[in-house]
Each structure stands twice: as structure tokens, then as C-alpha cells.
Scaffold this motif. Structure first.
Motif, PDB file in Angstrom:
ATOM      1  N   LEU A 181       8.679   8.295  -1.182  1.00 17.49           N
ATOM      2  CA  LEU A 181       7.252   8.584  -1.072  1.00 17.49           C
ATOM      3  C   LEU A 181       7.110  10.101  -0.998  1.00 17.49           C
ATOM      4  N   LEU A 182       6.905  10.732  -2.154  1.00 15.56           N
ATOM      5  CA  LEU A 182       6.900  12.189  -2.220  1.00 15.56           C
ATOM      6  C   LEU A 182       5.549  12.752  -1.777  1.00 15.56           C
ATOM      7  N   PHE A 183       5.593  13.929  -1.153  1.00 14.31           N
ATOM      8  CA  PHE A 183       4.382  14.560  -0.643  1.00 14.31           C
ATOM      9  C   PHE A 183       3.683  15.375  -1.729  1.00 14.31           C
ATOM     10  N   GLY A 195       0.803  -1.223   0.000  1.00 19.69           N
ATOM     11  CA  GLY A 195       0.000   0.000   0.000  1.00 19.69           C
ATOM     12  C   GLY A 195       0.830   1.264   0.000  1.00 19.69           C
ATOM     13  N   LEU A 196       2.145   1.148   0.280  1.00 23.76           N
ATOM     14  CA  LEU A 196       3.041   2.309   0.304  1.00 23.76           C
ATOM     15  C   LEU A 196       3.874   2.310  -0.979  1.00 23.76           C
ATOM     16  N   ASP A 197       3.204   2.543  -2.085  1.00 23.43           N
ATOM     17  CA  ASP A 197       3.836   2.493  -3.401  1.00 23.43           C
ATOM     18  C   ASP A 197       4.733   3.708  -3.582  1.00 23.43           C
ATOM     19  N   PRO A 198       6.051   3.533  -3.831  1.00 21.89           N
ATOM     20  CA  PRO A 198       6.932   4.701  -3.985  1.00 21.89           C
ATOM     21  C   PRO A 198       6.521   5.564  -5.176  1.00 21.89           C
ATOM     22  N   SER A 222      11.264   3.294 -11.560  1.00 22.75           N
ATOM     23  CA  SER A 222       9.848   3.569 -11.804  1.00 22.75           C
ATOM     24  C   SER A 222       9.507   4.950 -11.269  1.00 22.75           C
ATOM     25  N   PHE A 223       8.470   5.534 -11.854  1.00 21.84           N
ATOM     26  CA  PHE A 223       8.001   6.862 -11.439  1.00 21.84           C
ATOM     27  C   PHE A 223       6.515   6.928 -11.727  1.00 21.84           C
ATOM     28  N   ASN A 224       5.718   7.307 -10.734  1.00 21.97           N
ATOM     29  CA  ASN A 224       4.277   7.428 -10.952  1.00 21.97           C
ATOM     30  C   ASN A 224       3.770   8.708 -10.307  1.00 21.97           C
ATOM     31  N   ASP A 225       2.477   8.930 -10.424  1.00 16.88           N
ATOM     32  CA  ASP A 225       1.917  10.208  -9.971  1.00 16.88           C
ATOM     33  C   ASP A 225       1.312  10.137  -8.570  1.00 16.88           C
ATOM     34  N   ARG A 226       1.547   9.052  -7.840  1.00 17.76           N
ATOM     35  CA  ARG A 226       0.984   8.977  -6.492  1.00 17.76           C
ATOM     36  C   ARG A 226       1.808   9.827  -5.531  1.00 17.76           C
ATOM     37  N   ARG A 227       1.144  10.709  -4.823  1.00 18.22           N
ATOM     38  CA  ARG A 227       1.799  11.526  -3.807  1.00 18.22           C
ATOM     39  C   ARG A 227       1.017  11.430  -2.504  1.00 18.22           C
ATOM     40  N   TYR A 228       1.686  11.698  -1.415  1.00 18.24           N
ATOM     41  CA  TYR A 228       1.141  11.444  -0.091  1.00 18.24           C
ATOM     42  C   TYR A 228       0.976  12.731   0.702  1.00 18.24           C
ATOM     43  N   ASP A 229       0.219  12.614   1.778  1.00 12.10           N
ATOM     44  CA  ASP A 229       0.101  13.661   2.775  1.00 12.10           C
ATOM     45  C   ASP A 229       0.587  13.072   4.090  1.00 12.10           C
ATOM     46  N   PRO A 230       1.364  13.813   4.893  1.00 14.29           N
ATOM     47  CA  PRO A 230       1.877  13.241   6.152  1.00 14.29           C
ATOM     48  C   PRO A 230       0.788  12.692   7.064  1.00 14.29           C
TER      49      PRO A 230
END
Length: 679
Positions: free
Chosen positions: A140-142, A123-126, A208-216
Motif C-alpha cells: 500500500l504505497l503512499f 477497501g485496502l486495495d494494494p 497487479s499494479f494500479n494508481d491508488r495511493r494512500y496517506d497515513p
């Protein structure tokens, strides 16, 4: 060894594209004598130009922290208030693999593939995955930079990074591997596209590079263990104190009456005990440890009783007992007790639905909407297959649809280009087969690619195999099945899945009624909005178009038809022309999806390989050759299986391009054209 400008640009843009203008980031070089030089930048292009001019015998790193000012070439930011870190781009880890390039004798993951699998499927896809040469960086970029307004926020950020890295350590420990700690806020990591010159030179590159970004504050971080260091309510001292009080025995048994009571009174505990909780985000043994401990802590079990519970569960399910790692059990128990004191229900239970926001929140003036920072969709296969897409591949039975679909998932998980299309983003994928024997699925994937070449997980769901396990048939028409499949795709971080095929996955449906397909169509849109691309494989009807309601194509991005060439014979096997009937791609990319003929045929050493050719260019060459031999346009049309008007247009254009004379003979330019190997 040359620097890769495109990789450097992609890496730095991923990190700093949305950086506040006033903040600085740092590019650091270290030579073989370990002399450090740091250059500070506010603009990405300036940093890219700077790196491009560096000699290739330097190790080049970038900061994952931001600074309020340029502190000069000899200084980095500090963990105190002397040169404070102003913010971070996201979470990171630095996971070494193999034995080359490491002075430590630790048991690192043996291969790059082992290291990649370690951080995938949880579930924590980089957002960005970089190979440093002898290790990988999952990043895991914000969505927005976490800029700090106080020392307390810096401590919270440090704690979250430590928790993420501890999670990876726990997963590695399950496999007998060790990882280093690299969680300090002033960490620098190698830039993709530059050369790692620590030992034998090797290029750092983006995997790999994708468009998923996270919030703390994302709830996904709930699966992380307590902070093993400073900044957490559970510190090292707490863990060590509890660990010293625990007794670990291979024959441990919890109180039978308490265990049976939990099984009888709580279905979720029973399912966790049976290791059958598809709703759990973390499906590793450690994830189930935490779930079971949460229930036991809530029921006021003692620490030793919880340990005995976990050892018994691991023993019964054949998992490693970790009898020499009391701190692992101590962390699990402390987190469970902390959660039990805060929440009244088990944290692993699916959360209740939040109150919906009003529609007015999403209605914006066009000028405001255009200012939104919406991540660009990434290309899986350039230029046509992108993230968040829905694709329909149709063709006559036996034409080679499954071979084509399998080759697509094989490409995006291995990084090997497919036909004329380049793989731009390597990502986890799933292939669902709903009609073939499981042995046939095995045979085909073995023929396509050796598993050692895989760079991201490829998951295979064979309905035939699932049936032997007692599972119900896969069905796109079943709401329960769709919901479970969506949860699995998200849990496994799958970005592309293929359903082969619609007929087998929707038994009993009236294919001509749009309303019978509507619920499935809405589900496919839901997958798109969750960042998952879908490819549906389907049969064609008597007219040569996809069978059933045209409404099936309303929401799709691409409709691809596989057609047998006019001169096809059964001995050709899988040979077809790929024709794009619908494509939502920029006009300038249309030439890349021109009709292309594919053929699965024996290659060198009797290995099967794909060959392909552009039909338009091939037809043009054949027309010119036959015309030069004196064959009439009518006979040429019959030989190629095309209409006479098509041949006439090719001839007219060839004369205009001075490839043939007015008498139909090749000119010198035409002779060179037809003998060009690229045609």
C-alpha cells in the motif's frame, strides 16, 4: 532463468518514483551461503542497471525504507539512532502460501489465489501486488513518502504497519490459516523480475499494479485493529491481561434485557446484529465483531458481557467461535473501549460530510498544474481499456455483446490476454447481468475460464438470482441503488465493472431524452473520479448506431460497435467485427484498435475458444489471392461484402508495394505475403 527487465523497472519505479532526491534506498543481494551485500542508490535507473548485471544465482531484495546516507555494503539501517530509517514508501505484508519453500510447518493459505483473496475486498486495495515465488507482497504505497522528523514518527509508522499486518492475520485466522510477522521498518522484500533461488528457481513477478495511493492519516485505516506491539496505547501486556480474565464458552449468552434494549433503541446495532450493514468497510465476521463491540462498550457493558455477545452472534450466524483465541476477543474489546472513550458515536457509522473547500483551491496557473504529480492511468487491456474510463459497447441483439463483455472481465481477473490485446493490470472486477437466467450466466463463465486460473476476484451479480433473494430489480435510474452499488464497488476494491445492459437496467426511460440519462451520467463520472472503470452494454437502433440520445456518448472514453460480417450465417454463433467508433487513446496506438473479427468457436478437445483476425490485413490477403486467380474487382467486392472503391484502393496500394504486377498477378514478394501465417 532470465531476469525480467520490464518487471524490475516497473517495481522500482512504483516504489521510488517520487522519492526525495537526497534520500537513498538499498538493493541487497544474498547468495546461497547467506552472504549479504548492499548497494545504495539515489537514482532508479542506476539501480536497474546494477540489477541487470547481477548473476542470476543471487536473491535480490529492495528496501522499503529510505536513508539519509550511504552506510556501505555491509550495513542496513537500524531501528535505533545508529543508522536510522529516514522514511518508508508505504505499508507492506509478506504472506506465504502453500508448503513449498517454507521451513515452517504453519498452516499458510494453500494457494496463491487464496492468499490474494485474503487481502482483497476489504477497501485496502494494494497499489502493487508481487508474487515472490512462494508468497505475495501486498504493498500500500503512499502518495508522498513518509519521511520521519523524529523517533516518535518512526514509532507511529511501525505501529501502522503492525496494525495492517495484524488485520491480515485476523482475516487469515477466520479461515484457519497463519501468517508470519514482517513488520519491522528495516524489512527488505524481493524485487519483481528477479529469480527466487532459495529452492528450485522461480521468477518473482508483479501480479497487479494500479494508481491508488494512500496517506497515513486516511480514514480507511480506521478498520485496522489496535497495535498488537510497541507504540500503541493498547499493548501486548494489556491484551494478555484482559485475555486471561475472559471465559469463552460455546453456549455463552449476554444479558437478554441489555441485548434487546440495544436492538430496540439503535437501528445500526440491530443491522449489525443481522449482519446487514452495507456501510461497514469490513464485511468479515471480525468487522461485525468490532461493530457490535463498539456499541456494547459505549453502553458500558462489562468485558465478559461483550465476549458473550460476540460468541452468541457468531453462533447464530454460523461463524467460527474461536474458543481457543482469547487474545482475539481481547483486542476487539480493548479497541472498542478505546473508541468509546474518544468518540461519542460508533466508529462504524458513516461520517458526517466535511465542510467543502473553496473552489479557489483547485484553480492553478497552468505551470503549477503541470507540475502536479498525478499518477498515470494504468492500462487494463493495452492500449484501449484503462483505469478511470467509461466505455460503451453496442451491437444488434444476439451479435455476441455479452460474450465479448464477459471475456473482458475474465481477462483482467485471470491475466490471460484477450484477442490481440495484452492484459497489463490484473484487478478485481464485477459483471452485472440484468436479463439472462442465472443458469445461463453460470454456463457462459464456466465455458470461458476455469476458476482455478483466476488471479483476482471476479464478482458476478445476476439480477435473476438477486430477485430470488427478494431484492428489488437493479436500476441505473434509482439513486438509492446507485449509491449502494458504488459503496459495494469501493468496498470490494473493484477497478472495472460491466453493466449488461442499459435497456434492462433503465426501464421506462425515454432513450431519446438526454436529461433522462443525466443523473446516471453524473454517477458514472463519480465512479471514474473514484478510480472505477465502467463498461456499458447497449443495443443499436435501425441505423446501426447505439440506440437513444447521442448525449450518452459525450463523457465516454470509448464507443465500440460489434457488427456481423457480410458473410455471416446463423450457424456461426458469436462472430462479429469489433469497430472502435470513438477512442481517447494516443495516435501511435490507433493501429492496435483496427477492425478485428472475433469468432467463438470449437477448438482443440471440443473446448470453445476465441479466434480473431485483423480485417484490413485479411481483406488485403483475400483481394490479392482472388486477383491472382483472375477474378474481377467488381466480383471481389461482392464476395467480400465491401464496395468496389475499397478494393480499388487496396489494388493500387498493392501495386505500389510490388505485391502484384500490372497484370494483377502475385509477385514473389506478394506470394510470400499471402502465405505468411501472421496475415
Amino acid at each position: 532463468m532470465q531476469l525480467k527487465q520490464d518487471q524490475i523497472s516497473q517495481h522500482l519505479n512504483a516504489l521510488y518514483k517520487y522519492k526525495p532526491d537526497e534520500l537513498f534506498f538499498q538493493i541487497i543481494t544474498i547468495d546461497k551461503k547467506k552472504k549479504l551485500y548492499g548497494a545504495w542508490f539515489q537514482e532508479i535507473d542506476s539501480a536497474i542497471e546494477y540489477i541487470a548485471k547481477l548473476p542470476t544465482n543471487l536473491n535480490v531484495y529492495s528496501s522499503y525504507y529510505l536513508s539519509q546516507k550511504d552506510h556501505g555494503p555491509d550495513n542496513r539501517c537500524t531501528l535505533d539512532d545508529e543508522r536510522p530509517v529516514a522514511g518508508i514508501v508505504g505499508l507492506w505484508d509478506d504472506i506465504d502460501y502453500g508448503t513449498v519453500g517454507h521451513s515452517s510447518k504453519k498452516a499458510y493459505p494453500p494457494t496463491q489465489s487464496d492468499a490474494v483473496r485474503l487481502i482483497m475486498g476489504n477497501g485496502l486495495d494494494p497499489t502493487l501486488l508481487v508474487d515472490s515465488g512462494h508468497g505475495i507482497y501486498p504493498l500500500l504505497l503512499f502518495k508522498e513518502f513518509w519521511t520521519f522528523s523524529s523517533g516518535k514518527e518512526r514509532s507511529e509508522a511501525s505501529a501502522l504497519i503492525r496494525r495492517y499486518q495484524q488485520y491480515n492475520k485476523d482475516r487469515a485466522q477466520e479461515k484457519g490459516w497463519e501468517l508470519d510477522s514482517t513488520s519491522d521498518l528495516t524489512r527488505i522484500l524481493r524485487v519483481a523480475g528477479t529469480v527466487n533461488v532459495k529452492d528450485a528457481p522461480v521468477l518473482a513477478k508483479i501480479l497487479s499494479f494500479n494508481d491508488r495511493r494512500y496517506d497515513p492519516s486516511d480514514s480507511i485505516f480506521d478498520i485496522l485493529p489496535p497495535d498488537p506491539g510497541e507504540g500503541s496505547n493498547i499493548g501486548n501486556a494489556d491484551i494478555k491481561t484482559l485475555a486471561n480474565s475472559l471465559t469463552l464458552r460455546s453456549d455463552a449468552e449476554p444479558p437478554t434485557n441489555k441485548l434487546e434494549a440495544l436492538k430496540f433503541n439503535n437501528d445500526l446495532f440491530r443491522l449489525s446484529w443481522e449482519q446487514n450493514r452495507p456501510d461497514l468497510k469490513d464485511q468479515t465476521p471480525s468487522g461485525y465483531d468490532q461493530s457490535l463491540a463498539n456499541f456494547a462498550a459505549k453502553a458500558k457493558w462489562t468485558d465478559q458481557e461483550i465476549v458473550n455477545l460476540l460468541i452468541l452472534w457468531r453462533r447464530e450466524h454460523g461463524h467460527e467461535l474461536h474458543l481457543k483465541n482469547r487474545q482475539k476477543y481481547a483486542r476487539t474489546i480493548l479497541k472498542a473501549k478505546e473508541q468509546a472513550s474518544i468518540h461519542e458515536t460508533d466508529q462504524s457509522h458513516p461520517q458526517t460530510e466535511k465542510q467543502p473547500k473553496p473552489l479557489s483551491k483547485a484553480i492553478l496557473e497552468s505551470s503549477d498544474f503541470l507540475k502536479l504529480q498525478i499518477p498515470e492511468r494504468q492500462a487494463l487491456l493495452v492500449p484501449w481499456l484503462k483505469t478511470e474510463s467509461i466505455t460503451l459497447i453496442s451491437g444488434w441483439r444476439g451479435v455476441g455483446k455479452s460474450w465479448f463483455a464477459m471475456s473482458i472481465v475474465n481477462a483482467v481477473t485471470s491475466g490471460e490476454n484477450f484477442g490481440p490485446w495484452k492484459v497489463e493490470m490484473i484487478c478485481p472486477a464485477l459483471f452485472l447481468d440484468a436479463e439472462m437466467a442465472a443458469s445461463d450466466v453460470q454456463e457462459r463463465f464456466r465455458a470461458l475460464m476455469p476458476e482455478r486460473s483466476r488471479k483476482a476476484p471476479l464478482y458476478i451479480y445476476s439480477d435473476c438470482y438477486a430477485n430470488t433473494l427478494g431484492l428489488k430489480r437493479a436500476s441505473l435510474l434509482s439513486k438509492a441503488w446507485r449509491n449502494e452499488m458504488k459503496d459495494l464497488l469501493l468496498k470490494l476494491s473493484v477497478k472495472l465493472w460491466i453493466a449488461d445492459n442499459i435497456a434492462s437496467l433503465s426501464p421506462g426511460i425515454d432513450e431519446n431524452l438526454k436529461k433522462d440519462w443525466d443523473s446516471t451520467n453524473q454517477w458514472l463520472l463519480d465512479l471514474r473520479f473514484n478510480g472505477i472503470s465502467t463498461i456499458l452494454v447497449h443495443h443499436v437502433g435501425k441505423e446501426g448506431q447505439q440506440r437513444g440520445t447521442s448525449g450518452r456518448e459525450d463523457s465516454i472514453d470509448l464507443s465500440i460497435n460489434l457488427i456481423r460480417p457480410a458473410n455471416y450465417v446463423v450457424e456461426d454463433g458469436a462472430r462479429f467485427v469489433v469497430k472502435f467508433l470513438k477512442a481517447r487513446i494516443p495516435h501511435e496506438d490507433l493501429s492496435a484498435i483496427a477492425d478485428t473479427e472475433f469468432h467463438w468457436r470449437p477448438g482443440a478437445n471440443d473446448c470453445m475458444v476465441w479466434t480473431w483476425r485483423n480485417i484490413k490485413r485479411h481483406n488485403r490477403v483475400e483481394v490479392l489471392k482472388l486477383l491472382d486467380e483472375g477474378i474481377s474487382q467488381k466480383d471481389i467486392a461482392e464476395a467480400l461484402g465491401v464496395d468496389k472503391g475499397y478494393v480499388s484502393r487496396l489494388v493500387k496500394q498493392a501495386k505500389k508495394d510490388v505485391l502484384i504486377s500490372d497484370k494483377g498477378k502475385l509477385t514473389q514478394t506478394g506470394f510470400m505475403y499471402v502465405n505468411d501465417p501472421s496475415n
